[in-house]
Write a protein that holds these residues in place. Structure first.
Motif, PDB file in Angstrom:
ATOM      1  N   PRO A  17       3.990   3.811  -4.602  1.00 21.95           N
ATOM      2  CA  PRO A  17       3.271   4.807  -5.419  1.00 21.95           C
ATOM      3  C   PRO A  17       2.583   4.148  -6.604  1.00 21.95           C
ATOM      4  N   ASN A  40      -3.564   2.852  -2.617  1.00 20.67           N
ATOM      5  CA  ASN A  40      -3.013   2.936  -1.259  1.00 20.67           C
ATOM      6  C   ASN A  40      -4.076   2.789  -0.178  1.00 20.67           C
ATOM      7  N   MET A  77      -0.127   2.377  -6.464  1.00 21.57           N
ATOM      8  CA  MET A  77      -1.015   1.310  -6.009  1.00 21.57           C
ATOM      9  C   MET A  77      -2.253   1.947  -5.376  1.00 21.57           C
ATOM     10  N   LEU A 110      -3.991  -0.176   2.623  1.00 21.11           N
ATOM     11  CA  LEU A 110      -3.723   0.229   4.010  1.00 21.11           C
ATOM     12  C   LEU A 110      -4.895  -0.106   4.922  1.00 21.11           C
ATOM     13  N   GLY A 146       0.798  -1.217   0.000  1.00 19.99           N
ATOM     14  CA  GLY A 146       0.000   0.000   0.000  1.00 19.99           C
ATOM     15  C   GLY A 146       0.824   1.257   0.000  1.00 19.99           C
ATOM     16  N   LEU A 147       2.099   1.166   0.367  1.00 15.65           N
ATOM     17  CA  LEU A 147       2.966   2.350   0.367  1.00 15.65           C
ATOM     18  C   LEU A 147       3.635   2.587  -0.984  1.00 15.65           C
TER      19      LEU A 147
END
Length: 707
Positions: free
Chosen positions: A309, A313, A311, A317, A306-307
């Protein structure tokens, strides 16, 4: 009115009218309904009703399979597969008739259900509908149905291969007293039904695969036939005819294929799950989300993704946070449980310490020796602890009950305790404080015993069956079905201990019959024949003499269930002799029919070994010279008898016969005592003990000189 009430209906009409037979009418009504749908034209509303019923039926089957604990709980599933397939095909025939005859009137010509599937699910775009329909058919045909059919095929093969091993395991439990005859019959039936179920599932899955192929063909035929009917018969424009009939055909195909896919998934669930005491939902939750460590690691991986870029996020998360929170709650609950158990143990410690304080010695410290004892290592404690699911106590009760029913008296209770001096997985069986048997059992594993017919080898710890000395292997639980398929008798750790205990109790039955047990036998018999017991004990025979006679019988494996015949024989001959050995010989003659039945159940011809005439004369002379103890037999002659008897007994056992030596009455007790130590499996009978209704076939001569 009275005349009509007295009219007697025919038997078949009475059967149909009874409420208990209403359920049996469901199958004939359903078959007639399927045939009617294929032959008679149905209005659109009736089609909607049947299509809705087909969808509901598929959902019911899927939910039933999810809540099924073991496959045999849903034994009718192969038949349901066939009936549901025929229902879908009948609906295809009925809907095809309506589509081709009324399709030119509009998209609702074949009912609202087909119209809804044609418009709502595929957005009114028949190109999308074709693609969706083909994808669903491929998933059903190539993935789900093919996989379920393959699993059912392999399951049927393994079930058939494992049947002999499972049957022998059932016989072992029955002989050990762990189950009764009714339970054994039920288990044998389940083993047979399991093989039949997987075989039926293998065949029924072919119907579903055929249904998928038929769905494609029916859809293509509906499209082509609709175009011909619309353009040639109803003068429709080609574009309008293509839109109408394609939408109707695709909607019809989806209405049939979606329930088919649902039922195929249900079939895969039923045949692919491993039998346990939980339904599939509880199994998945209990095993997939049981370890917080797994959830922590998964949350870390998803959070890391999730971190990155580019995606999604927020979605990753949020999912990572949910997994991490669930793992935290599970860890907290586990810590609280451990803390509660520790607090309970600490609270119980002071009380135990206070109870263990030294007190002044007294006669209470003199503990009597347990007649029967079972000591276990600490890893076997769960087998004898009810709170941990141990069933060994229940099995021991079954052993004592079966022993009492077969042998004729109630064995003393088995006192169980843990012994830290033993190996963690070891156990020891004691008789009057003396060890008579020992072994090792591994809780959570299974002992695969080779009865002599097993093929192949197993991965595990090679050992010897502690009860009968057969070669065996301790295996993991996941190898159980494979071992049964290879012909091994597979039992769990509790059954190993119980079988060993049962064997030793039977072997040492004479030592378990104490004065108290004899008195209890007399008290029990006196309820039915009080005069018979009163006249014998102690007027004619002392209780110690009676005990010695009964022990002599048990020492040679003779059951004492027929106490009435034993008492009557003693009452008849006690006036002539008080010698326990002479009385035992007379009682054996009275029990001859029961003894022979015990050794040769159901046999009219008795295959026995006998003594050579020359050896018989020598023994008779030695007996007259030395007395009944046989001390005058020459050592060389004794060795010859022992060796030849052992060879003859081995030949009998190789032929599948019970090793029995038939000798004259005066020699029976002498040879029985002499051969008992080296050949415990050999039984010695006298001619007087054989019933007149039995014929004798001599299979071997002991003492015969080589030609």
């Amino acid at each position: 009115m009275n005349a009509l009430s007295n009219v007697k209906l025919p038997p078949w009409l009475q059967g149909l009218a009874s409420s208990q037979n209403k359920a049996s009418l469901a199958a004939p009504i359903l078959i007639v309904m399927l045939l009617a749908m294929m032959i008679l034209p149905l209005p659109a509303f009736v089609l909607d009703l049947f299509f809705s019923f087909n969808i509901a039926l598929s959902v019911i089957v899927l939910l039933t399979s999810l809540y099924t604990v073991k496959p045999l709980d849903f034994m009718s599933f192969p038949t349901i597969l066939l009936v549901s397939t025929m229902l879908r095909l009948s609906l295809n025939v009925a809907s095809t008739r309506v589509v081709l005859t009324e399709g030119h009137t509009g998209a609702d010509a074949a009912g609202k259900v087909i119209e809804a599937f044609g418009h709502f699910l595929i957005g009114g775009n028949y190109t999308v509908g074709i693609v969706v329909f083909v994808i669903l058919t491929i998933i059903n045909f190539v993935v789900v149905t093919k996989g379920a059919g393959r699993i059912a095929e392999v399951g049927a093969r393994f079930a058939l291969d494992a049947m002999p091993g499972k049957q022998m395991a059932i016989d072992a439990d029955l002989n050990a007293g762990l189950i009764g005859e009714a339970e054994a019959k039920k288990r044998r039936s389940e083993v047979s039904m399991e093989a039949e179920f997987y075989g039926a599932m293998d065949g029924a899955s072919k119907y579903v695969r055929g249904d998928a192929v038929a769905g494609i063909l029916v859809t293509v035929i509906n499209v082509v036939g609709g175009l011909l009917v619309g353009v040639l018969q109803h003068d429709m424009a080609f574009g309008d005819a293509t839109k109408n009939y394609t939408m109707l055909a695709i909607g019809d195909g989806l209405v049939a294929q979606i329930p088919s896919l649902v039922i195929s998934i249900a079939a895969g669930i039923v045949v692919s799950r491993v039998a346990s005491d939980q339904d599939i939902g509880a199994q998945l939750v209990g095993e997939l989300f049981a370890k917080p460590e797994v959830l922590y690691i998964t949350a870390g991986i998803i959070g890391g993704m999730g971190l990155i870029p580019g995606m999604p996020n927020l979605v990753f998360l949020l999912l990572a946070a949910s997994l991490g929170g669930s793992a935290y709650l599970m860890s907290k609950k586990k810590v609280q449980k451990v803390a509660a158990e520790t607090a309970a143990a600490e609270a119980a410690a002071p009380a135990a310490a206070a109870a263990a304080e030294q007190e002044e010695a007294s006669w209470q410290d003199v503990m009597p020796v347990d007649t029967l004892g079972l000591e276990v290592g600490y890893r076997l404690i769960p087998l004898v602890d009810k709170t941990q699911g141990g069933e060994l106590l229940k099995r021991i009760k079954g052993i004592r009950k079966k022993f009492a029913q077969e042998v004729g008296f109630l064995a003393p209770p088995v006192h169980i305790r843990d012994n830290l001096e033993l190996k963690p997985s070891a156990y020891r069986i004691t008789l009057k404080g003396v060890e008579v048997g020992t072994g090792e059992a591994y809780n959570g594993q299974f002992l695969a015993i080779n009865p002599g017919m097993a093929t192949g080898t197993l991965q595990g710890m090679v050992t010897i069956d502690p009860a009968f000395g057969l070669p065996a292997v301790w295996i993991d639980a996941n190898l159980r079905d494979q071992a049964q398929g290879l012909g091994y008798t597979v039992v769990d750790a509790g059954t190993v201990v119980a079988t060993h205990l049962n064997h030793l109790i039977t072997t040492h039955a004479a030592e378990l019959l104490g004065r108290g047990e004899v008195q209890q036998l007399l008290d029990h018999l006196s309820k039915e024949a009080p005069k018979l017991v009163e006249d014998l004990v102690p007027k004619m025979v002392s209780i110690s003499t009676l005990q010695k006679v009964l022990q002599n019988l048990l020492m040679e494996g003779v059951h004492i269930r027929d106490m009435r015949s034993i008492i009557e024989t003693l009452a008849e001959h006690a006036v002539h002799t008080q010698d326990a050995n002479d009385l035992t010989a007379l009682v054996r003659i009275a029990l001859g029919r029961a003894i022979v039945q015990q050794l040769f159940p159901g046999a009219a011809e008795l295959s026995v070994m006998t003594l050579d005439n020359r050896l018989e004369r020598l023994l008779m002379q030695a007996l007259q010279a030395s007395g009944p103890d046989g001390a005058g037999i020459e050592p060389g002659l004794a060795d010859t008898i022992a060796q030849q008897a052992q060879q003859a007994a081995a030949q009998q056992e190789a032929l599948g016969l019970t090793p029995v030596l038939l000798v004259p009455g005066p020699l029976r007790a002498l040879l029985s005592r002499f051969l008992r130590r080296s050949l415990p499996q050999l039984k010695v009978l006298s001619h007087a003990e054989i019933p007149e209704s039995k014929t004798i076939r001599v299979t071997a001569l002991v003492g015969q000189q080589p030609a």
